[in-house]
Each structure stands twice: as C-alpha cells, then as structure tokens.
Design a protein around this motif. Structure first.
Motif, PDB file in Angstrom:
ATOM      1  N   LEU A   1      31.618 -12.022   7.683  1.00 21.31           N
ATOM      2  CA  LEU A   1      31.400 -10.360   7.815  1.00 21.31           C
ATOM      3  C   LEU A   1      29.876 -10.422   7.803  1.00 21.31           C
ATOM      4  O   LEU A   1      29.261 -10.588   6.913  1.00 21.31           O
ATOM      5  CB  LEU A   1      32.188  -9.914   6.497  1.00 21.31           C
ATOM      6  N   HIS A   2      29.209  -9.629   9.046  1.00 20.85           N
ATOM      7  CA  HIS A   2      27.917  -9.312   9.109  1.00 20.85           C
ATOM      8  C   HIS A   2      27.693  -7.915   8.914  1.00 20.85           C
ATOM      9  O   HIS A   2      28.273  -7.099   9.642  1.00 20.85           O
ATOM     10  CB  HIS A   2      27.478  -9.714  10.345  1.00 20.85           C
ATOM     11  N   ILE A   3      26.943  -7.598   8.032  1.00 21.13           N
ATOM     12  CA  ILE A   3      26.830  -5.946   7.595  1.00 21.13           C
ATOM     13  C   ILE A   3      25.549  -5.630   8.237  1.00 21.13           C
ATOM     14  O   ILE A   3      25.541  -4.586   8.791  1.00 21.13           O
ATOM     15  CB  ILE A   3      26.829  -5.794   6.003  1.00 21.13           C
ATOM     16  N   ARG A   4      24.540  -6.534   8.095  1.00 18.29           N
ATOM     17  CA  ARG A   4      23.167  -5.950   8.738  1.00 18.29           C
ATOM     18  C   ARG A   4      22.998  -6.814  10.032  1.00 18.29           C
ATOM     19  O   ARG A   4      23.358  -7.881  10.031  1.00 18.29           O
ATOM     20  CB  ARG A   4      21.967  -6.319   7.737  1.00 18.29           C
ATOM     21  N   GLY A   5      22.128  -6.158  10.671  1.00 22.42           N
ATOM     22  CA  GLY A   5      21.801  -6.913  12.051  1.00 22.42           C
ATOM     23  C   GLY A   5      20.696  -8.020  11.781  1.00 22.42           C
ATOM     24  O   GLY A   5      20.892  -9.263  12.282  1.00 22.42           O
ATOM     25  N   GLY A   6      19.923  -8.125  10.645  1.00 19.33           N
ATOM     26  CA  GLY A   6      19.176  -9.216  10.250  1.00 19.33           C
ATOM     27  C   GLY A   6      20.032 -10.250  10.098  1.00 19.33           C
ATOM     28  O   GLY A   6      19.637 -11.591  10.079  1.00 19.33           O
ATOM     29  N   ASP A   7      21.218 -10.157   9.236  1.00 17.41           N
ATOM     30  CA  ASP A   7      22.100 -11.229   8.785  1.00 17.41           C
ATOM     31  C   ASP A   7      22.598 -12.078   9.884  1.00 17.41           C
ATOM     32  O   ASP A   7      22.971 -13.326   9.864  1.00 17.41           O
ATOM     33  CB  ASP A   7      23.081 -10.801   7.826  1.00 17.41           C
ATOM     34  N   GLY A   8      23.011 -11.456  10.865  1.00 22.07           N
ATOM     35  CA  GLY A   8      23.442 -11.793  12.225  1.00 22.07           C
ATOM     36  C   GLY A   8      22.634 -12.793  12.764  1.00 22.07           C
ATOM     37  O   GLY A   8      22.763 -13.843  13.477  1.00 22.07           O
ATOM     38  N   ARG A   9      21.252 -12.635  12.815  1.00 16.80           N
ATOM     39  CA  ARG A   9      20.430 -13.515  13.435  1.00 16.80           C
ATOM     40  C   ARG A   9      19.909 -14.650  12.729  1.00 16.80           C
ATOM     41  O   ARG A   9      19.534 -15.691  13.470  1.00 16.80           O
ATOM     42  CB  ARG A   9      19.006 -12.852  13.495  1.00 16.80           C
ATOM     43  N   LEU A  10      20.205 -14.562  11.487  1.00 21.26           N
ATOM     44  CA  LEU A  10      19.969 -15.937  10.515  1.00 21.26           C
ATOM     45  C   LEU A  10      20.583 -17.112  11.012  1.00 21.26           C
ATOM     46  O   LEU A  10      19.948 -18.081  11.358  1.00 21.26           O
ATOM     47  CB  LEU A  10      20.206 -15.790   9.226  1.00 21.26           C
ATOM     48  N   PRO A  11      21.857 -17.143  11.322  1.00 24.32           N
ATOM     49  CA  PRO A  11      22.400 -18.433  11.745  1.00 24.32           C
ATOM     50  C   PRO A  11      22.000 -18.811  13.348  1.00 24.32           C
ATOM     51  O   PRO A  11      22.147 -19.921  13.479  1.00 24.32           O
ATOM     52  CB  PRO A  11      24.010 -18.246  11.939  1.00 24.32           C
ATOM     53  N   GLY A  12      21.543 -17.767  13.965  1.00 24.45           N
ATOM     54  CA  GLY A  12      20.818 -18.247  15.327  1.00 24.45           C
ATOM     55  C   GLY A  12      19.594 -18.899  15.500  1.00 24.45           C
ATOM     56  O   GLY A  12      19.334 -19.307  16.510  1.00 24.45           O
ATOM     57  N   GLY A  13      18.783 -18.728  14.472  1.00 24.55           N
ATOM     58  CA  GLY A  13      17.768 -19.258  14.532  1.00 24.55           C
ATOM     59  C   GLY A  13      17.654 -20.613  14.732  1.00 24.55           C
ATOM     60  O   GLY A  13      16.861 -21.274  15.712  1.00 24.55           O
ATOM     61  N   PRO A  14      18.223 -21.577  14.197  1.00 21.92           N
ATOM     62  CA  PRO A  14      18.218 -23.018  14.254  1.00 21.92           C
ATOM     63  C   PRO A  14      18.908 -23.114  15.658  1.00 21.92           C
ATOM     64  O   PRO A  14      18.457 -24.505  16.273  1.00 21.92           O
ATOM     65  CB  PRO A  14      19.393 -23.687  13.174  1.00 21.92           C
ATOM     66  N   VAL A  15      19.845 -22.577  16.142  1.00 17.26           N
ATOM     67  CA  VAL A  15      20.359 -22.963  17.587  1.00 17.26           C
ATOM     68  C   VAL A  15      19.415 -22.599  18.416  1.00 17.26           C
ATOM     69  O   VAL A  15      19.004 -23.276  19.817  1.00 17.26           O
ATOM     70  CB  VAL A  15      21.605 -21.910  17.819  1.00 17.26           C
ATOM     71  N   CYS A  16      18.585 -21.454  18.334  1.00 13.46           N
ATOM     72  CA  CYS A  16      17.375 -21.076  19.455  1.00 13.46           C
ATOM     73  C   CYS A  16      16.406 -22.246  19.430  1.00 13.46           C
ATOM     74  O   CYS A  16      15.870 -22.618  20.357  1.00 13.46           O
ATOM     75  CB  CYS A  16      16.966 -19.686  19.207  1.00 13.46           C
ATOM     76  N   LEU A  53      25.371  -6.392   0.990  1.00  6.51           N
ATOM     77  CA  LEU A  53      26.806  -5.570   0.804  1.00  6.51           C
ATOM     78  C   LEU A  53      26.182  -4.612  -0.422  1.00  6.51           C
ATOM     79  O   LEU A  53      26.156  -3.606  -0.471  1.00  6.51           O
ATOM     80  CB  LEU A  53      27.934  -6.116   0.621  1.00  6.51           C
ATOM     81  N   GLY A  54      26.018  -5.365  -1.567  1.00  4.96           N
ATOM     82  CA  GLY A  54      25.355  -4.715  -2.645  1.00  4.96           C
ATOM     83  C   GLY A  54      23.996  -3.871  -2.744  1.00  4.96           C
ATOM     84  O   GLY A  54      24.324  -2.595  -3.027  1.00  4.96           O
ATOM     85  N   ILE A  55      23.211  -4.377  -2.009  1.00  7.77           N
ATOM     86  CA  ILE A  55      21.989  -3.550  -1.609  1.00  7.77           C
ATOM     87  C   ILE A  55      22.313  -2.548  -0.717  1.00  7.77           C
ATOM     88  O   ILE A  55      21.865  -1.308  -1.182  1.00  7.77           O
ATOM     89  CB  ILE A  55      20.954  -4.188  -1.026  1.00  7.77           C
ATOM     90  N   ILE A  56      23.157  -2.584   0.081  1.00 10.90           N
ATOM     91  CA  ILE A  56      23.554  -1.427   1.185  1.00 10.90           C
ATOM     92  C   ILE A  56      24.235  -0.367   0.231  1.00 10.90           C
ATOM     93  O   ILE A  56      24.060   0.826   0.321  1.00 10.90           O
ATOM     94  CB  ILE A  56      24.311  -1.871   2.286  1.00 10.90           C
ATOM     95  N   GLY A  57      24.978  -0.930  -0.475  1.00  6.25           N
ATOM     96  CA  GLY A  57      25.933   0.031  -1.540  1.00  6.25           C
ATOM     97  C   GLY A  57      25.014   0.798  -2.552  1.00  6.25           C
ATOM     98  O   GLY A  57      25.142   2.144  -2.800  1.00  6.25           O
ATOM     99  N   LEU A  58      24.078   0.383  -3.248  1.00  6.94           N
ATOM    100  CA  LEU A  58      23.019   0.870  -3.915  1.00  6.94           C
ATOM    101  C   LEU A  58      22.184   1.811  -3.077  1.00  6.94           C
ATOM    102  O   LEU A  58      21.942   3.041  -3.415  1.00  6.94           O
ATOM    103  CB  LEU A  58      21.948  -0.226  -4.505  1.00  6.94           C
TER     104      LEU A  58
END
Length: 138
Positions: A1-16, A53-58
C-alpha cells in the motif's frame, strides 16, 4: 500500500543502483540470522507505511505544522529506545537531536498557549455569523 510518491521510490533505489545483489550478502552476514533479517526488513517497511499514513492523516485533519511537530518529536524516540533495548551508547549527536526536538515541541506548545488567549470564544479564527464568514483576527 503506497500512499505517497516518495514511498514508492524507496524500493526502486537498490534495483536502479544494482545494490539488490548486495542484499544476499547482508542477509547471510546478519548476526541474528536470516529470519531476523527478513522480519526486520518487513517490520521496517510496515512501520514506514503506518507512519506515513498517520502523518498524512494528521496533515488532513489538524494541520501540516502539527504533523511536522509530531514527526520531529518522534525522531529521537528510536535512538532512545535503542539505548534501552539494545544497550546502545548515548553520544553527543543523539543527545543533541533529543534536546532540539524537545525544544521545538515545547516552543510549539508555548506558542499554542499564547495564541489561545488571542482567539475568539469559539476557538476558531473564523466565526460564522448571520451576515456570513467574518475573520475574527483581521
């Protein structure tokens, strides 16, 4: 479950960066075993997603300033817990981070205390009247 765009890039870093080949070495060299390594990685991923998710909710329910203050207060919690749980040493950087975050939080609370005396009786900067919206602080 990816909420923010930055979170989706984190797993891609080691692959790239082709660092995914090093993950096998990290897995085998982890002192407490392979299962512990995998559980640490999965737990870290889940914790980041719940925190995001909590920070986005706040941000959506209260304010971006408040969510930033809560994030800043939460930063030194992990090093302090590491001191007690893993018998890690308290160094100058950890102490400075702890003091600065507590100072920032105290400043926020004090400013809220000062602002609470300036607001209207309803506690909101805008009050709805029969004529429409009137700015109380203007």
């Amino acid at each position: 479950l990816h909420i923010r765009g930055g979170d989706g890039r984190l797993p891609g870093g080691p692959v790239c960066e082709w660092d995914w080949r090093k993950l096998s070495g990290e897995l085998h060299s982890f002192k407490t075993g392979k299962v512990s390594y995998v559980m640490t990685m999965v737990g870290t991923g889940i914790a980041w997603q719940v925190g995001s998710l909590g920070i986005i909710g706040l941000t959506l329910t209260v304010s971006s300033l408040f969510s930033n203050v809560i994030s800043t207060v939460g930063l030194p919690i992990v090093p302090v817990l590491a001191i007690f749980v893993f018998q890690d040493k308290m160094d100058g950087v950890k102490l400075m981070a702890l003091l600065l975050s507590l100072w920032g939080f105290a400043s926020y609370v004090y400013q809220q205390y000062l602002d609470s005396g300036k607001k209207s009786t309803s506690g909101f900067a805008f009050e709805r009247t029969k004529e429409g919206n009137n700015c109380v602080d203007c």
